[in-house]
Structure formats: structure tokens, C-alpha cells
Scaffold this motif. Structure first.
Motif, mmCIF file in Angstrom:
data_model
loop_
_atom_site.group_PDB
_atom_site.id
_atom_site.type_symbol
_atom_site.label_atom_id
_atom_site.label_comp_id
_atom_site.label_asym_id
_atom_site.label_seq_id
_atom_site.Cartn_x
_atom_site.Cartn_y
_atom_site.Cartn_z
ATOM 1 N N SER A 181 0.833 -1.212 0.000
ATOM 2 C CA SER A 181 0.000 0.000 0.000
ATOM 3 C C SER A 181 0.866 1.261 0.000
ATOM 4 O O SER A 181 0.451 2.307 -0.515
ATOM 5 N N LEU A 182 2.074 1.168 0.579
ATOM 6 C CA LEU A 182 2.980 2.322 0.615
ATOM 7 C C LEU A 182 3.764 2.468 -0.682
ATOM 8 O O LEU A 182 4.016 3.592 -1.137
ATOM 9 N N LEU A 183 4.133 1.341 -1.303
ATOM 10 C CA LEU A 183 4.847 1.410 -2.574
ATOM 11 C C LEU A 183 3.936 2.022 -3.639
ATOM 12 O O LEU A 183 2.776 1.653 -3.772
ATOM 13 N N GLY A 184 4.446 2.958 -4.378
ATOM 14 C CA GLY A 184 3.637 3.631 -5.383
ATOM 15 C C GLY A 184 2.916 4.856 -4.854
ATOM 16 O O GLY A 184 2.250 5.569 -5.612
ATOM 17 N N LEU A 185 3.051 5.114 -3.549
ATOM 18 C CA LEU A 185 2.374 6.285 -2.969
ATOM 19 C C LEU A 185 2.969 7.585 -3.514
ATOM 20 O O LEU A 185 2.258 8.571 -3.696
ATOM 21 N N ARG A 186 4.271 7.570 -3.800
ATOM 22 C CA ARG A 186 4.916 8.762 -4.369
ATOM 23 C C ARG A 186 4.300 9.108 -5.716
ATOM 24 O O ARG A 186 3.957 10.263 -5.981
ATOM 25 N N GLN A 187 4.156 8.113 -6.578
ATOM 26 C CA GLN A 187 3.566 8.365 -7.889
ATOM 27 C C GLN A 187 2.107 8.781 -7.781
ATOM 28 O O GLN A 187 1.633 9.638 -8.530
ATOM 29 N N LEU A 188 1.404 8.165 -6.828
ATOM 30 C CA LEU A 188 -0.014 8.490 -6.641
ATOM 31 C C LEU A 188 -0.190 9.938 -6.214
ATOM 32 O O LEU A 188 -1.163 10.602 -6.597
ATOM 33 N N TYR A 189 0.753 10.453 -5.429
ATOM 34 C CA TYR A 189 0.694 11.851 -4.983
ATOM 35 C C TYR A 189 0.652 12.796 -6.182
ATOM 36 O O TYR A 189 -0.156 13.721 -6.237
ATOM 37 N N PHE A 190 1.528 12.569 -7.148
ATOM 38 C CA PHE A 190 1.574 13.441 -8.316
ATOM 39 C C PHE A 190 0.408 13.174 -9.265
ATOM 40 O O PHE A 190 0.003 14.054 -10.014
ATOM 41 N N LEU A 191 -0.139 11.961 -9.223
ATOM 42 C CA LEU A 191 -1.248 11.627 -10.099
ATOM 43 C C LEU A 191 -2.542 12.302 -9.654
ATOM 44 O O LEU A 191 -3.312 12.803 -10.489
ATOM 45 N N ILE A 192 -2.806 12.328 -8.344
ATOM 46 C CA ILE A 192 -4.067 12.902 -7.855
ATOM 47 C C ILE A 192 -3.850 14.210 -7.101
ATOM 48 O O ILE A 192 -4.735 14.666 -6.379
ATOM 49 N N ASP A 193 -2.662 14.805 -7.290
ATOM 50 C CA ASP A 193 -2.313 16.041 -6.583
ATOM 51 C C ASP A 193 -3.432 17.073 -6.669
ATOM 52 O O ASP A 193 -3.866 17.649 -5.682
ATOM 53 N N GLY A 194 -3.932 17.326 -7.869
ATOM 54 C CA GLY A 194 -4.942 18.357 -8.041
ATOM 55 C C GLY A 194 -6.327 17.962 -7.589
ATOM 56 O O GLY A 194 -7.234 18.788 -7.572
ATOM 57 N N LEU A 195 -6.518 16.673 -7.245
ATOM 58 C CA LEU A 195 -7.843 16.200 -6.845
ATOM 59 C C LEU A 195 -7.972 15.954 -5.346
ATOM 60 O O LEU A 195 -9.056 15.613 -4.874
#
Length: 410
Positions: A233-247
Motif C-alpha cells: 500500500s505504501l509502494l507507489g504512494l509517491r507516484q499516486l501523490y503526483f497523479l491525484i495532486d490536483g484532486l
């Protein structure tokens, strides 16, 4: 499912290898990830977690597979909620956009280490003391209650106690020096805000673990499943931050959905504690006959609640309004900060975003315009950003900005 030591070792090596790959190929060279890059890698990490879960389902059976997926989905949802706090902390410290990946990866690595310690401690306590289920259940019920209370940005202080102590004990700099932890000012070694923001992220990670670990132990007591569900669940959290940053600000009902899930798991833990009861002052230390919640029902409740709350947030007019207001203020501050990014394309992206958000605010009806805190100050902030852009274009230097650093905290 009894897990051999060699599988533990292989799993740990695989997770460390993924973190190392992330650092070497994505984070070591400071850059702003594109939306495409963030989407591809987010999907890849989710795919790895799903494939692992299918392996658990095949080798461990339906119960183990359901427990893993219930734990993974719950921890992933809690991780998304944690991104709100990361956003607040990095906005407070005005972390340069190019360096945010390094901060996030540090937070993920620190969270993984801290939660691993909590997981083994929690597993040992559960195996030795059945009353721990009561404690975990109470923690989750209290957490669920606190999540339904209105929160402000001030409720997630970036200046936590560790940061305040560091500022008092050490010579600190107010300015970043790339992604360095230390710099030299007037011949003296000084700690940069980059190190301080990592301390702040690390401190909040420990607080998050106090909620997430009891939650997943409420879904499975298998330490291997708890560890892997948490890690993936923690792996990929960095990429998810930039993916949904504006949402992020648009998910206005997510906290309510998480509160329902945590309360549900808290009740499940208390029921399980009653079923396994050995506390002397409860039913004379004898187990209590109660209905226990199945893993299948738990997984169904978690998925349905998350779907309803996320969809309700995305289709909510109030959510769209709040998202436009918060992002407009954040993007204007970022655009006016000469140190926020050195990438002209990223600065133009920020400017286009704030123009779109300004137009959205203009279209808000009277009901939603009331959500704008100090509308006059926000308007002035947006006007300054537009004037700064127009002046830069007029000079023919849209990718260069003056040394003045303007930060509006309204």
C-alpha cells in the motif's frame, strides 16, 4: 498460512529492491514527474500488489486472499488520506516541486520501517495478550470519531515538536540549497529546510501508524499478510501523490468513508475480543458468545463504502468548489515563489491551472462563494500572479524570475 523464513527474506529483498529502483531511476535526479509517468508507475505498483494477492489467494486459500485484499485496500485508502497531510506539510515548507519526490520517498521508506516495527510488536502482543483486541478496537473507534470532526489546515501542524526542537538546537537555513540537507551560511554549517521537512514527514508517519496498524490487525492477524499489505500500500504512494495532486481537496467525503470503515473494524475487533475473552472482569474471564464478522463481509463493506464516498466526492458541487479554491491559492503561491521550480514548463502548467481555477471560482454561485475564506485576499493573490506572468512575458523571459520570494499565507 505458515510462512517459511526464506519467503520472508525473499519478500523483504523484493520490497527493498523496489524502493532502491525507485530512488536510482526516478528520484536521484531531481525532476517533476509528468502525469503520464505518474499514471504508468502508479498502475504498475497496483498491478504488483494485485498479482501478489492472487498468489496468496492461490496458495493460501480464499480466506487468506480475502484478508490480504481487505487489508491492502484499507491501508491504501488510509495512505491516500495521509497524502492530504503530506500536501499541507510540503506547502508549509514550500518544498521545491523538483525535490518533492525525494521527500515523499523518504516518508515512504521511514513509514515502512516504523510500521514494520509496530507490526511485529502488535503481533507479539496479540499472541500473548488477548485483551489487546479491546485496546485496538477502542483506538479505532476513537480515531473514527475524530475523523468526522471538521479539520482545518492548522490541525496538521508541519512544525511538530521534533522540528521545533531542531530549530532551537541547530543552526537552520530559511532557504533551500537544491536537495541538500546542509548548507553553509556566513561560513557556518546550517541545516536546510529539506532536512526539516523530512523530519516533519517522519513524525507524522509515526502518528499514522498508530491508526493503520490496529486497522489491519482487525482484518487479519497473520503477520506476513499484515506486513505485505502494508508494504504494497505504501509502494507507489509517491507516484499516486503526483497523479491525484490536483484532486486531493476534491475528495471531501473520504474522511467520512474512512471513519465508517475504521468504526466497522473497531466493532469487529471488540466482537472478536469478546469471543476470545480472558479478561477477569468481563463475563468472569470466559468467552462471550457473539456474532463474528466474516472476512468476506469485511471486504465487501470496505469496497462499497470507499466506492460510495469517492464517487460522491467526485460528483459533488461542493467538492469541485473547494478543490478550485484550495488549488487556486496553492498554485498562485507556488507561481510567485521564485524557488518553487526552475522548470519553465512546470511554471507554465501551474499558471494555466490557476487561471482555470480562477475561472471556476468566478462561476461559483452565492452558496459556494461563501466557502472562499477572505475572498478579497485570494483575488489580490491571483492578480499578483497574473501580473507577474504578464510582466515576464513582456520582458521575453517567461522562464526567469526575480529574486523576490512572495509567499501569501492567507
Amino acid at each position: 498460512m505458515d510462512v517459511p523464513t526464506w519467503i520472508w527474506v525473499l519478500t523483504a529483498v523484493g520490497i527493498v529492491a523496489l524502493l532502491a529502483f525507485d530512488f536510482i531511476f526516478h528520484v536521484r535526479k531531481a525532476h517533476v514527474p509528468t502525469l503520464r509517468e505518474a499514471a504508468i508507475w502508479s498502475a504498475l505498483y497496483v498491478g504488483i500488489a494485485v498479482v501478489f494477492g492472487l498468489g496468496v489467494l492461490l496458495l493460501g486459500g480464499g480466506t487468506m486472499g480475502s484478508e490480504y485484499f481487505a487489508g491492502y485496500i484499507t491501508e491504501k485508502a488510509l495512505s491516500v488520506d495521509n497524502l492530504f497531510v503530506f500536501l499541507i506539510i510540503m506547502s508549509s515548507f514550500m518544498v521545491p516541486r523538483e525535490s518533492q519526490q525525494k521527500v515523499l520517498l523518504f516518508g515512504i521508506a521511514f513509514a515502512l520501517v516504523a510500521r514494520t516495527g509496530f507490526i511485529f510488536l502488535g503481533g507479539a502482543l496479540i499472541n500473548s495478550f488477548a485483551w489487546v483486541f479491546y485496546l485496538f478496537g477502542l483506538i479505532l473507534l476513537l480515531t473514527a470519531g475524530s475523523m468526522v470532526k471538521p479539520e482545518s489546515q492548522q490541525s496538521h501542524e508541519s512544525e511538530n515538536i521534533v522540528v521545533r526542537i531542531a530549530r532551537k538546537l541547530f543552526h537552520t537555513s530559511e532557504r533551500y540549497d537544491g536537495d541538500r540537507f546542509f548548507t553553509v551560511i556566513d561560513g557556518k554549517r546550517a541545516m536546510t529546510p529539506m532536512l526539516l521537512v523530512m523530519v516533519a514527514i517522519g513524525g507524522t508517519d509515526i502518528m499514522f501508524a498508530l491508526d493503520s496498524i490496529p486497522a489491519i490487525f482487525g482484518l487479519t492477524q497473520n503477520v506476513y499478510l499484515v506486513f505485505t499489505a502494508t508494504a504494497f500500500s505504501l509502494l507507489g504512494l509517491r507516484q499516486l501523490y503526483f497523479l491525484i495532486d490536483g484532486l486531493l481537496d476534491r475528495l471531501i467525503f473520504l474522511s467520512y468513508g474512512l471513519a465508517i470503515i475504521l468504526a466497522f473494524i473497531g466493532v469487529k475487533l471488540v466482537l472478536h475480543a469478546l469471543h476470545e475473552n480472558n479478561v477477569p472482569f468481563i463475563n468472569d474471564g470466559e468467552p462471550v458468545t457473539v456474532v463474528e464478522v466474516s472476512t468476506g463481509l469485511s471486504l465487501s463493506v470496505i469496497v462499497v463504502v470507499l466506492l460510495v464516498t469517492v464517487l460522491a466526492s467526485l460528483f459533488s458541487k461542493r467538492g469541485r468548489a473547494q478543490n478550485a479554491i484550495s488549488n487556486a491559492r496553492r498554485h498562485a503561491n507556488a507561481y510567485l515563489d521564485a524557488e518553487y521550480t526552475a522548470d519553465p514548463a512546470e511554471r507554465e502548467r501551474i499558471f494555466r491551472a490557476l487561471l482555470e481555477e480562477r475561472d471556476q471560482i468566478d462561476r461559483l454561485g452565492p452558496k459556494y462563494r461563501q466557502m472562499v475564506r477572505d475572498e478579497r485576499a485570494l483575488r489580490e493573490l491571483l492578480e499578483r500572479a497574473v501580473a507577474s506572468h504578464d510582466a515576464a512575458v513582456a520582458r521575453g523571459e517567461a522562464d526567469r524570475f526575480g529574486p523576490t520570494k512572495i509567499i501569501d499565507r492567507d
